[in-house]
Design a protein around this motif. Structure first.
Motif, PDB file in Angstrom:
ATOM      1  N   GLU A 721      45.005  48.044  47.417  1.00  0.00           N
ATOM      2  CA  GLU A 721      45.087  46.728  46.791  1.00  0.00           C
ATOM      3  C   GLU A 721      46.217  46.688  45.769  1.00  0.00           C
ATOM      4  O   GLU A 721      46.982  45.718  45.694  1.00  0.00           O
ATOM      5  CB  GLU A 721      43.759  46.396  46.106  1.00  0.00           C
ATOM      6  CG  GLU A 721      43.808  45.092  45.358  1.00  0.00           C
ATOM      7  CD  GLU A 721      42.663  44.932  44.366  1.00  0.00           C
ATOM      8  OE1 GLU A 721      41.613  45.560  44.575  1.00  0.00           O
ATOM      9  OE2 GLU A 721      42.833  44.179  43.396  1.00  0.00           O
ATOM     10  N   ILE A 724      49.541  46.405  47.447  1.00  0.00           N
ATOM     11  CA  ILE A 724      49.817  45.040  47.896  1.00  0.00           C
ATOM     12  C   ILE A 724      50.248  44.181  46.723  1.00  0.00           C
ATOM     13  O   ILE A 724      51.230  43.450  46.780  1.00  0.00           O
ATOM     14  CB  ILE A 724      48.565  44.426  48.560  1.00  0.00           C
ATOM     15  CG1 ILE A 724      48.213  45.216  49.815  1.00  0.00           C
ATOM     16  CG2 ILE A 724      48.793  42.959  48.885  1.00  0.00           C
ATOM     17  CD1 ILE A 724      46.882  44.853  50.412  1.00  0.00           C
ATOM     18  N   ARG A 725      49.515  44.310  45.623  1.00  0.00           N
ATOM     19  CA  ARG A 725      49.862  43.492  44.460  1.00  0.00           C
ATOM     20  C   ARG A 725      51.275  43.797  43.986  1.00  0.00           C
ATOM     21  O   ARG A 725      52.024  42.905  43.585  1.00  0.00           O
ATOM     22  CB  ARG A 725      48.863  43.733  43.321  1.00  0.00           C
ATOM     23  CG  ARG A 725      47.530  43.066  43.565  1.00  0.00           C
ATOM     24  CD  ARG A 725      46.588  43.290  42.404  1.00  0.00           C
ATOM     25  NE  ARG A 725      45.260  42.805  42.734  1.00  0.00           N
ATOM     26  CZ  ARG A 725      44.848  41.550  42.501  1.00  0.00           C
ATOM     27  NH1 ARG A 725      45.667  40.683  41.937  1.00  0.00           N
ATOM     28  NH2 ARG A 725      43.640  41.179  42.822  1.00  0.00           N
ATOM     29  N   LYS A 726      51.649  45.076  44.032  1.00  0.00           N
ATOM     30  CA  LYS A 726      52.992  45.422  43.569  1.00  0.00           C
ATOM     31  C   LYS A 726      54.047  44.842  44.502  1.00  0.00           C
ATOM     32  O   LYS A 726      55.087  44.354  44.060  1.00  0.00           O
ATOM     33  CB  LYS A 726      53.134  46.936  43.449  1.00  0.00           C
ATOM     34  CG  LYS A 726      52.408  47.479  42.241  1.00  0.00           C
ATOM     35  CD  LYS A 726      52.659  48.952  42.037  1.00  0.00           C
ATOM     36  CE  LYS A 726      53.998  49.190  41.350  1.00  0.00           C
ATOM     37  NZ  LYS A 726      54.199  50.638  41.128  1.00  0.00           N
ATOM     38  N   VAL A 727      53.785  44.895  45.807  1.00  0.00           N
ATOM     39  CA  VAL A 727      54.723  44.304  46.749  1.00  0.00           C
ATOM     40  C   VAL A 727      54.864  42.814  46.472  1.00  0.00           C
ATOM     41  O   VAL A 727      55.924  42.225  46.605  1.00  0.00           O
ATOM     42  CB  VAL A 727      54.246  44.549  48.195  1.00  0.00           C
ATOM     43  CG1 VAL A 727      55.073  43.730  49.176  1.00  0.00           C
ATOM     44  CG2 VAL A 727      54.346  46.026  48.535  1.00  0.00           C
ATOM     45  N   MET A 728      53.763  42.198  46.028  1.00  0.00           N
ATOM     46  CA  MET A 728      53.779  40.759  45.730  1.00  0.00           C
ATOM     47  C   MET A 728      54.424  40.468  44.384  1.00  0.00           C
ATOM     48  O   MET A 728      54.425  39.329  43.930  1.00  0.00           O
ATOM     49  CB  MET A 728      52.341  40.210  45.704  1.00  0.00           C
ATOM     50  CG  MET A 728      51.633  40.254  47.027  1.00  0.00           C
ATOM     51  SD  MET A 728      52.527  39.309  48.237  1.00  0.00           S
ATOM     52  CE  MET A 728      52.365  40.358  49.649  1.00  0.00           C
ATOM     53  N   GLY A 729      54.865  41.502  43.695  1.00  0.00           N
ATOM     54  CA  GLY A 729      55.598  41.243  42.468  1.00  0.00           C
ATOM     55  C   GLY A 729      54.895  41.639  41.182  1.00  0.00           C
ATOM     56  O   GLY A 729      55.405  41.382  40.105  1.00  0.00           O
ATOM     57  N   ALA A 730      53.702  42.292  41.291  1.00  0.00           N
ATOM     58  CA  ALA A 730      53.013  42.701  40.085  1.00  0.00           C
ATOM     59  C   ALA A 730      53.771  43.849  39.431  1.00  0.00           C
ATOM     60  O   ALA A 730      54.240  44.751  40.119  1.00  0.00           O
ATOM     61  CB  ALA A 730      51.593  43.139  40.405  1.00  0.00           C
TER      62      ALA A 730
END
Ligand SMILES: Nc1ncnc2c1ncn2[C@@H]1O[C@H](COP(=O)(O)OP(=O)(O)OP(=O)(O)O)[C@@H](O)[C@H]1O
Ligand SMILES: [Mg+2]
Lengths: 816, 225
Positions: A721, A724-730
């Motif tokens: 999770e 994924i969040r990091k890929v989304m820019g987190a």
């Protein structure tokens, strides 16, 4: 064979997941150790006097007194003259014996040491069959020149215990022959027997001068303990029901209007109950507290619960990581039962390892713990098979209780789903796990609040403005010793001549003294009233200046006026002038201090109020200020208070001692700083505070261990999770925030539960004190404890969260 | 749009060095639809990860919109990435604990967009990929094709100008694979640059250009008429 297999695979598993196992075992071990230590304390408290042979047939006669106009007094002591009548009037009573303590000075070399002597009837050792180290106690322990010593005293005065036939000299000049040496009593005994001398008129003679009766015959001197041994078949309830009639038959009337059974009530307190349930006043040793026992038992239970929750929480959390292993075992033919047994074996292995470590912790910490709780606890109890058996059973139940949940969850996994999707099924138990964390932190926060409140109240008690200046005051006691009382003025004057002694006052009592006489007045300002009770304190004209107290109204008592000096309880009683405090002003019904001046209150003689002083705190913060009446009566001086101006304290005390020894070589010199005497009253509060601090600390440690384990597990589980969040820019910060918030939420919910709970409990506790900190400060402590708990949670989980947040997301997403 | 110049990527693990990409030179124009093909282990995913700024090259240059990002830090790359690039994975990579709508919203969450606008854009994109009626469902309640549609929605909801897709149809049956490819084609027609790794020649046919990799080298580049 199968079990061996389970054991091997269990121990391998524990080794493989070292961090998990260490956290789990350590947390449980600390929990067990705390539990065992608390159990030792409780067992000790519950075992008072039960070691005495025949203890179940021995009772103490206790007295409840209902003096008019004041509260009821429940006294452990009673009237000595009852003793022969109890034996005569009740056939069930086989033996009755008195015990009376009095301080005497015993010679050791050239010095005299003050000792609490126990005076007992000749049959005392027939009731109490106490073990002896030397000699024998003959049937009639009645030779007035006889003494029985404890081993400790034998060593103190003779340097050895083989001392039967040797003699001790007291300050009255008499020699006492040692007839036996008692084994030192265990601390689980409600009385102390250091030096025992037969109770006789030769020790308590009647006053030849005044013709006053012996204290042994005085019905109104309530200072003697009476023990009875009853027939095995006797019913104590039946005995007690006959006591009112017995009182009216045997005791004198307290006054014309009331009969004895209206004023007094006699009770029988079983020997084994004296420590916890006996009358609270005039006790030999402080009363044990059932509340303390209950709250400690509760704390032990809570700490054990926290530790067990860790165990469940971590095991269940780890279950999903081990899902694949379980699925494979199932595919290979393991039945559900086998999986359950496997996980229970692991739990049991951990629990017993924790138990062994706990025993080591207990052995190592026992000496420090003993200091903390003021008891010498032996590890011996633990080595008894019964206790050990109980502990092993407890461990077994902990293993079962804590291991069952993960075992059943894991054994219910469906192998097909786990192997095809690779997903765990324990998502639903996240709620359960969060609930456990909430309970843990509720307990932690409550304990932190408790500790803060106990300590702040203690601080308040020690620091409050008592209304007088307690700095640099030294109190000398034994002023009432027959060898001292006649020379007390000489002593005072010689001490005042010392350069560093600036003030001195002789008084009947000083602050922090427990037992202070009370007098009732039936006539106030010329009007008859129901008797109004006032504390009585005898002072001299230097009292106010020594204690730094200012007048509120009127004038101080003066050395130059004959009518300022009282003579009371004597042939030539006379009227005199007195001071009262402000609470006495209202108690006596005067409108203002000014209004009281010049008014007379009458007991047997008339006292005229010439001055009013402020209320000062003489007792603990638990007690109200008593209405008090101050007069000058030289016969009732017990203490000398010295105000030390400055300079070298040790030097000054040495100077004082020199003068004391010069005047009274046979009376022991016991100087005490007043502020230390006041602080000593709060010793048990201090001990309790330290214990709460310890328990709160332990609860926090165990809880954070659990949280740490849970956090590292959760972070691993959420790695995808997070990827994924990091890929989304987190950013790293976003992720850390997310993880830390996840663990802050349960702590915040715990706060919401713990705050009202602690507020309720601690404001109830504060009600024990008449003078206390504002209850609203508890709210502040709630916030503080909540903040501390949050901070602890953050520190615990932050390290892991940062590590996970920093990891490269593609790793997490690749191996999906 | 982007240009790779002498780009090399080597993985070093305990003495063993694997060169995943060796001297790769590729240029991709704005609005292109590029397919990357090649045998397993040839470096396709590595290339895509570097283009997507999830990984950094060992040497060489990477010009993204004329800016050489080869030496940028992770945080700097993150800022460019969330602005311009959307991702679609073979295994969907939806978060199991979040609903369909929440999964899509995730791509806007780290962009300083007010909640009301996020909701609108999520609703619009769900309509576009035909998943609106499943908005409140959890990923585990959807079929593979539906999950990948959610992933596509997530990749475009932020108005990213480029979508990187690593075997987007690898876990799907033919019919569902077809659906996803048509969706990508439509996005490309609307102006989105698409770079896609695939093993399926028929899916590669949707692209205008195909790059073939072998052992970290570009072997052929073919253009469709
Ligand atoms: N983190 C890593 N550490 C070491 N070696 C790696 C790492 N990631 C990839 N490799 C190696 O680099 C090479 C290229 O891998 P990559 O994943 O890019 O291949 P791929 O073309 O995507 O293969 P597939 O079609 O199977 O997905 C492989 O030999 C792989 O073993
Ligand atoms: Mg790949």
């Amino acid at each position: 064979m199968k079990l061996a297999n389970y054991m091997i695979s269990a121990s391998r598993n524990l080794y493989k997941h070292k961090l998990f196992s260490a956290i789990n075992i350590l947390g449980l071990a600390i929990g067990f150790a705390t539990c065992i230590l608390i159990m030792l304390f409780i067992k000790d408290e519950l075992s008072f006097d039960s070691w005495i042979p025949d203890s179940e047939n021995i009772y103490r006669v206790e007295l409840t007194s209902f003096p008019p106009g004041t509260r009821t007094f429940e006294l452990a002591a009673t009237m000595g003259p009852f003793k022969p009548f109890i034996e005569q009037d009740f056939s069930e009573v086989e033996l009755a014996s008195r015990l009376r303590y009095e301080k005497r000075n015993v010679r050791l070399g050239d010095d005299y040491i003050a000792e609490q002597i126990a005076f007992v009837d000749s049959n005392f050792f027939q009731i109490f069959d106490l073990p002896l180290a030397q000699g024998i106690v003959d049937q009639s322990f009645d030779d007035p020149a006889e003494v029985i010593l404890s081993e400790k005293m034998a060593i103190k005065y003779f340097g050895e215990i083989n001392v039967v036939g040797d003699s001790l000299t007291l300050s009255n000049g008499r020699d006492y022959r040692v007839s036996a040496v008692l084994k030192d009593l265990p601390h689980t005994t409600h009385f102390d027997l250091n030096l025992v001398i037969p109770l006789s008129y030769s020790e308590f003679p009647k006053d030849e001068e005044s013709g006053d009766q012996s204290i042994l015959d005085d019905w109104f001197n309530i200072g003697t303990y009476i023990y009875v041994k009853v027939d095995r078949s006797a019913n104590p309830v039946n005995l007690v029901s006959q006591f009112p009639a017995f009182l009216d038959r045997r005791a004198p009337r307290p006054n014309d209007r009331v009969i004895p059974s209206e004023r007094w009530q006699l009770n029988l307190m079983p020997l084994e109950d004296i420590h916890l349930k006996g009358a609270p006043e005039a006790r030999i040793k402080p009363k044990g507290s059932m509340t303390t026992i209950m709250s400690f038992a509760l704390i032990a239970l809570m700490i054990l619960i926290i530790a067990c929750f860790n165990f469940m929480n971590l095991s269940t959390a780890r279950a999903s990581l081990r899902a694949k292993e379980v699925a494979l075992r199932k595919v290979l033919g393991a039945a559900r039962k086998d999986i359950i047994v496997q996980f229970l074996t692991e739990a049991a292995l951990m629990a017993f390892t924790a138990f062994l470590i706990a025993l080591v912790i207990v052995e190592v910490s026992l000496p420090y713990y003993s200091i903390l709780i003021n008891k010498i606890l032996g590890i011996g109890v633990l080595h008894s098979p019964v206790m050990m058996g109980l502990l092993v059973i407890l461990t077994f139940f902990v293993a079962l209780g804590a291991g069952a949940h993960p075992a059943f969850i894991m054994s219910s996994f469906h192998p097909s789903r786990i192997l095809t999707t690779g997903k765990s099924e324990s998502v639903g138990s996240i709620k359960f796990r969060t609930a456990l964390v909430i309970i843990q932190f509720t307990i932690c926060i409550s304990l932190i609040v408790t500790t803060l409140v106990v300590y702040t109240q203690l601080e308040y008690s020690l620091d409050r403005d008592a209304g007088y200046n307690k700095e640099n005051l030294i109190v000398l006691d034994s002023i009432n010793d027959p060898l001292v009382i006649g020379q007390s003025q000489v002593l005072k004057n010689r001490l005042l001549a010392l350069p560093n002694v600036s003030q001195a006052t002789l008084t009947s009592s000083v602050p922090a003294d427990r037992l202070v006489p009370i007098l009732g007045f039936g006539n106030v300002g010329g009007q008859s009233v129901d008797p109004i009770l006032l504390r009585v304190q005898s002072i001299d004209h230097d009292y106010l200046s020594t204690y730094g107290i200012n007048m509120v109204a009127g004038r101080n008592l003066s050395r130059n006026r004959g009518d300022d000096v009282a003579v009371y309880y004597d042939e030539d009683m006379k009227d005199s002038n007195i001071l009262i405090n402000q609470s006495a002003v209202s108690k006596l019904g005067f409108k203002s201090p000014q209004d009281a001046i010049g008014k007379r209150i009458i007991d047997e003689v008339a006292f005229t109020i010439v001055g009013v002083i402020p209320d000062i705190h003489l007792q603990t913060t638990r007690e109200e200020i008593n209405p008090t009446f101050y007069y000058i009566d030289q016969k009732f001086y017990n203490k000398l208070t010295l105000k030390i101006s400055s300079g070298n304290m040790e030097r000054t005390i040495a100077d004082i001692k020199e003068i004391w020894i010069d005047l009274f070589p046979q009376v022991s010199f016991n100087p005490q700083f007043l502020d230390e005497k006041i602080a000593a009253q709060y010793k048990s509060d201090q001990d309790q505070g330290q214990l709460f601090l310890l328990f709160a600390g332990l609860a926090v440690i165990i809880s954070s261990l659990g949280l740490y384990g849970l956090a590292s597990f959760t972070a691993d589980r959420r790695i995808k999770e997070i990827g994924i969040r990091k890929v989304m820019g987190a950013t790293v910060f976003d992720v850390v925030k997310l993880l830390v918030w996840q663990f802050s939420k349960p702590v915040m919910i715990a706060n919401l539960i713990a705050w009202p709970l602690s507020f309720y409990i601690m404001s109830r506790w504060l009600e024990n004190f008449s003078y206390r900190i504002d209850k609203l400060t508890i709210i502040g402590f709630c916030f503080a404890a909540g903040g501390v708990a949050l901070l602890i949670a953050w520190v615990t989980v932050a390290g892991n969260s940062i590590r996970v947040a920093k990891s490269n997301p593609i790793k997490a997403l690749r191996y999906e | 749009m982007l240009k790779l110049q002498d780009l090399t990527k080597a993985y070093r693990t305990d003495e063993v060095e694997t060169v995943a990409l060796n001297n790769v030179n590729i240029e991709i124009e704005h609005g292109e639809f590029v397919a990357i093909m090649g045998p397993s282990g040839c470096g396709k995913s590595t290339l895509l990860n570097i283009i997507g700024m999830l990984d950094t090259p060992t040497s060489g240059h990477y010009f993204f919109q004329d800016e050489d990002v080869a030496g940028y830090s992770e945080a700097q790359l993150g800022v460019i990435r969330k602005q311009h690039i959307g991702f679609i994975f073979q295994s969907f990579n939806l978060i199991d604990e979040l609903s369909v709508a929440e999964n899509i919203e995730l791509a806007l969450l780290y962009h300083d967009i007010p909640a009301s606008e996020r909701k609108e854009r999520v609703a619009a994109v769900m309509d576009k990929v035909g998943i609106a009626h499943r908005a409140k469902h959890m990923p585990s309640q959807l079929s593979g094709g539906q999950q990948q549609r959610v992933a596509v929605a997530r990749a475009v909801v932020g108005n990213q100008s480029m979508i990187l897709a690593d075997e987007p149809t690898g876990n799907l049956d033919t019919a569902h694979g077809q659906e996803v490819m048509e969706m990508l084609q439509q996005l490309n027609e609307e102006g989105t640059t698409i770079v896609m790794v695939t093993h399926s020649p028929s899916h590669a046919d949707y692209a205008r250009r195909t790059i073939n990799l072998l052992d970290g080298h570009v072997v052929t580049e073919s253009m469709r008429a």
